[in-house]
Design a protein around this motif. Sequence first.
Motif, short mmCIF file in Angstrom:
data_model
loop_
_atom_site.label_atom_id
_atom_site.label_comp_id
_atom_site.label_asym_id
_atom_site.label_seq_id
_atom_site.Cartn_x
_atom_site.Cartn_y
_atom_site.Cartn_z
N LYS A 166 -84.09 59.17 17.67
CA LYS A 166 -85.01 58.93 16.61
C LYS A 166 -84.20 58.47 15.16
O LYS A 166 -84.86 58.03 14.41
N THR A 167 -82.93 58.94 15.04
CA THR A 167 -82.22 58.36 13.93
C THR A 167 -81.10 57.73 14.53
O THR A 167 -80.26 58.47 15.25
N TRP A 168 -80.51 56.66 13.92
CA TRP A 168 -79.29 56.12 14.36
C TRP A 168 -78.46 55.91 13.02
O TRP A 168 -78.87 55.23 11.89
N LEU A 169 -77.24 56.47 12.94
CA LEU A 169 -76.34 56.26 11.73
C LEU A 169 -75.27 55.31 12.07
O LEU A 169 -74.52 55.42 13.01
N ASP A 170 -74.95 54.72 11.06
CA ASP A 170 -73.65 53.74 11.01
C ASP A 170 -72.62 54.53 10.88
O ASP A 170 -72.41 55.25 10.08
N GLU A 171 -71.51 54.24 11.55
CA GLU A 171 -70.14 55.01 11.51
C GLU A 171 -69.13 53.70 11.43
O GLU A 171 -69.24 52.80 12.09
N GLY B 23 -66.03 59.84 20.79
CA GLY B 23 -65.98 58.87 19.54
C GLY B 23 -66.09 59.44 18.28
O GLY B 23 -66.21 58.71 17.32
N LYS B 24 -65.80 60.71 18.05
CA LYS B 24 -65.76 61.08 16.64
C LYS B 24 -64.41 60.78 16.03
O LYS B 24 -64.15 60.49 14.75
N SER B 25 -63.40 60.50 16.93
CA SER B 25 -62.09 60.23 16.37
C SER B 25 -61.61 59.23 17.64
O SER B 25 -61.96 59.57 18.84
N TRP B 26 -60.45 58.21 17.18
CA TRP B 26 -60.13 57.41 18.34
C TRP B 26 -58.56 57.32 18.18
O TRP B 26 -57.93 57.59 16.98
N ALA C 284 -74.15 61.09 26.11
CA ALA C 284 -73.45 62.22 26.69
C ALA C 284 -74.80 62.97 27.47
O ALA C 284 -74.29 63.86 28.33
N ASP C 285 -75.69 63.33 26.71
CA ASP C 285 -76.84 63.86 27.22
C ASP C 285 -78.06 63.14 26.65
O ASP C 285 -77.93 62.04 26.09
N ALA C 286 -79.27 63.96 26.48
CA ALA C 286 -80.51 63.32 26.22
C ALA C 286 -80.44 63.13 24.42
O ALA C 286 -81.40 62.30 24.07
N ASN C 287 -79.60 63.53 23.95
CA ASN C 287 -79.54 63.83 22.23
C ASN C 287 -78.40 62.82 21.76
O ASN C 287 -78.45 62.21 20.87
N ASN C 288 -77.19 62.98 22.41
CA ASN C 288 -75.91 62.49 21.79
C ASN C 288 -75.54 61.12 22.44
O ASN C 288 -75.33 60.84 23.66
N GLY C 289 -75.71 59.90 21.55
CA GLY C 289 -75.34 58.87 22.18
C GLY C 289 -74.53 57.67 20.97
O GLY C 289 -74.72 57.95 19.82
N ILE C 290 -74.07 56.60 21.81
CA ILE C 290 -73.24 55.74 21.04
C ILE C 290 -73.68 54.24 21.33
O ILE C 290 -73.86 53.92 22.43
N ALA C 291 -73.89 53.67 20.35
CA ALA C 291 -74.31 52.15 20.44
C ALA C 291 -73.43 51.10 19.72
O ALA C 291 -72.93 51.60 18.49
N LEU C 292 -72.77 50.16 20.22
CA LEU C 292 -71.72 49.58 19.77
C LEU C 292 -71.86 47.95 20.13
O LEU C 292 -72.51 47.53 20.94
N GLY C 293 -71.26 47.16 19.28
CA GLY C 293 -71.40 45.82 19.47
C GLY C 293 -70.64 44.73 18.76
O GLY C 293 -69.51 45.14 18.46
N ALA C 294 -71.03 43.68 18.05
CA ALA C 294 -70.24 42.64 17.57
C ALA C 294 -69.87 43.18 16.38
O ALA C 294 -70.27 43.92 15.34
N PHE D 209 -71.02 50.24 15.12
CA PHE D 209 -71.08 51.36 15.68
C PHE D 209 -71.93 52.32 15.12
O PHE D 209 -72.10 52.69 14.04
N TYR D 210 -72.93 52.74 16.06
CA TYR D 210 -74.01 53.56 15.80
C TYR D 210 -74.06 54.91 16.33
O TYR D 210 -73.63 54.80 17.57
N ARG D 211 -74.48 56.02 15.89
CA ARG D 211 -74.40 57.30 16.55
C ARG D 211 -75.82 58.10 16.31
O ARG D 211 -76.35 57.83 15.00
N THR D 212 -76.27 58.66 17.36
CA THR D 212 -77.17 59.69 17.17
C THR D 212 -77.02 60.64 17.87
O THR D 212 -76.42 60.84 18.80
N THR D 213 -77.69 61.79 17.23
CA THR D 213 -77.56 63.13 17.73
C THR D 213 -79.04 63.86 18.15
O THR D 213 -79.28 64.89 18.54
N ASP D 214 -79.96 62.90 17.89
CA ASP D 214 -81.50 63.56 18.11
C ASP D 214 -82.02 62.56 19.16
O ASP D 214 -83.32 62.36 19.08
N GLY D 215 -81.37 61.87 20.05
CA GLY D 215 -81.84 60.92 21.23
C GLY D 215 -82.35 59.57 20.72
O GLY D 215 -83.35 59.10 21.39
#
Length: 341
Positions: free
Chosen positions: A151-156, A218-221, A129-139, A143-149
């Motif tokens: 630096k940390t990716w958290l599983d959701e 992506g916080k709720s679907w 969404a910007d330089a800090n907030n992102g989502i990565a997803l796959g097989a 589903f991973y999310r970051t709020t710090d560009g």
Amino acid sequence: MMVKLLSSVAALLLTTHIQAESAVAPTPSYLMPLAEKAVLTDLIQVNDQLYVAVGDRGHLLLSKDSTSWTQVQTPVQSLFTSVYFSDEKHGWAVGHDATIIATQDGGQSWQLQQFKPETDKPLFDILFADANNGIALGAYGMFYRTTDGGKTWLDEFHLELVGSEDQEYLKELQESDPEAYLDERSSVLPHFNRIYQHNNVLYLIGEAGFFATSTDFGKSWTRHPEFYNGSLFGLTMTPKNSLIAVGLRGHVFRSTDLGQSWQQIQLAQTATLNSVLTDSAGHLYLTGNAGTLLVSQDDGVSFSAMPTQDSKAILNAVAVKDQLVLVTEAGIRTLAIKKPE
């Protein structure tokens, strides 16, 4: 272990049998003189003077004009599946081994943010969404999310993305056997193949006709009923606000009510379609296996074939002025866009 068949690049990217890396520690990519002729899977036009393409063996190439390309070393040799930039400086690429790499200098250098070969799973797409907030997803619903560009990716895990028949089962299992619940979560979600944003809505598509939307990044679907029982690989919104989804065996679907209902568009060919895009004139293009390239000038109501150089699979493309720049299983190709008479 997955066999890499160049004649079926879509299978290479989206098969359920994912290749495992033998080494735990990442190995930097090799700079190869013919990298722009190797398997390339995705590209993005960041601005008029920056184009980025990614592909097999950790290959990443930059161009200032979409014609001349220079390879840049990356921290891994994993196959990249998607690349995204939030602005001219900040970009990310994802791929096999749940790999995520990032740049803060417009692609000149790349740093490793995540590398998990032990997962034996690839990431297929990434969005910021910007330089800090992102989502990565796959097989398998990764589903991973970051709020710090990054630096940390958290599983959701989002229960609302699970099919209704499995939701109650998971709820009961979570209460009765929390350890088994954690194991079971990874088997009830489909592959998430592509995430797409239009205005404030996220659209997520995947295997077995999976389709979901989110209005809070992506916080709720909301999971919607399947309109096709096969995998979907590409999605875009046309300038006239029609959603176009493409997938296996030449299937194309069109929605004029933001995904509430879908109409199948009949094609003359059945090659798997990998991506869908538009140009500045509003023309719609579909890319696919066996050199498939189709164009629509009526907002996706009908498509006609465009001749291509050969039968190499086309994974994605960008429209640049009067040309299409294609990434294929045989590298980067350019094709002149014929203006309508």
